[in-house]
Structures are given as C-alpha cells and as structure tokens.
Design a protein around this motif. Sequence first.
Motif, PDB file in Angstrom:
ATOM      1  N   GLN A  30     -45.220  -3.292  -8.908  1.00 24.17           N
ATOM      2  CA  GLN A  30     -43.782  -2.939  -8.777  1.00 24.17           C
ATOM      3  C   GLN A  30     -43.041  -4.145  -8.424  1.00 24.17           C
ATOM      4  O   GLN A  30     -41.941  -4.343  -9.070  1.00 24.17           O
ATOM      5  N   GLN A  58     -42.448  -6.290 -11.591  1.00 24.68           N
ATOM      6  CA  GLN A  58     -41.537  -5.739 -12.233  1.00 24.68           C
ATOM      7  C   GLN A  58     -39.987  -6.001 -11.756  1.00 24.68           C
ATOM      8  O   GLN A  58     -39.239  -6.673 -12.600  1.00 24.68           O
ATOM      9  N   PRO A  62     -38.338   0.609  -8.688  1.00 22.02           N
ATOM     10  CA  PRO A  62     -39.775   0.935  -9.178  1.00 22.02           C
ATOM     11  C   PRO A  62     -40.397   2.214  -8.404  1.00 22.02           C
ATOM     12  O   PRO A  62     -41.488   2.991  -8.916  1.00 22.02           O
TER      13      PRO A  62
END
Length: 108
Positions: A13, A16, A77
């Motif tokens: 996450q 990202q 996320p």
Amino acid sequence: MSTSSPHYLTAEQDQQVRRWERWNRRYFIFAFVALVILLVFSSQLGLSSGQDWGALGPLLVLLIVPIIVLQLRLRCPACDHRIGWQAKLQAPDQCRHCGIVLRARQSR
C-alpha cells in the motif's frame, strides 16, 4: 482520545502512495516548466498576440487538467476513500476518513 497505537499501511500500500507521489511531483515539475516557457515565449512562438490568446488558452488547459485529475485520483489504500485536495505534492500524513498513517511502519 484513543490510546491505541496508530495503524500503518502495508509495504504494498505504501508503494502505491509513493508511486502516486512520484507521478504527481514529476508532472507538476513538467507542467510548471512548460507553463513558464509558454507564458514567457508565447508571442515569439506565435501562440498568442497582445489582444488574442490564440492557441495559448487550449494549451494551458491541456497542461492544467492533468494536475486536477492526478489530485483527484489519490485514494487511501486502506479504506478506498478519495483523499483529493487534502494532498498537495505529497500524500498527507493520515487519511481523514479512517485515520491510518499513510506510510509503512519503519522496522528500525
């Protein structure tokens, strides 16, 4: 006030969010340089004159719209809530919706 420890993103996450930050930062730098060049040299490039914006207006829109799209694309996320304008060039420290810290826990 909660006494529990803060929750952090997983490594995936976190990647990202960092990827979004890199794209956002790179495009912002590109757009800023392009805007300065366009505005400073627009008459020499034949894009505008003293009274007419000519092709300069649409070019400015084409440079600015992706900034808005990138900004609105960032989601937490963890909870998938849009972070949007809470972020600037980087993700904020925490998601306002779920409270998760928007970085991975450091193992050091």
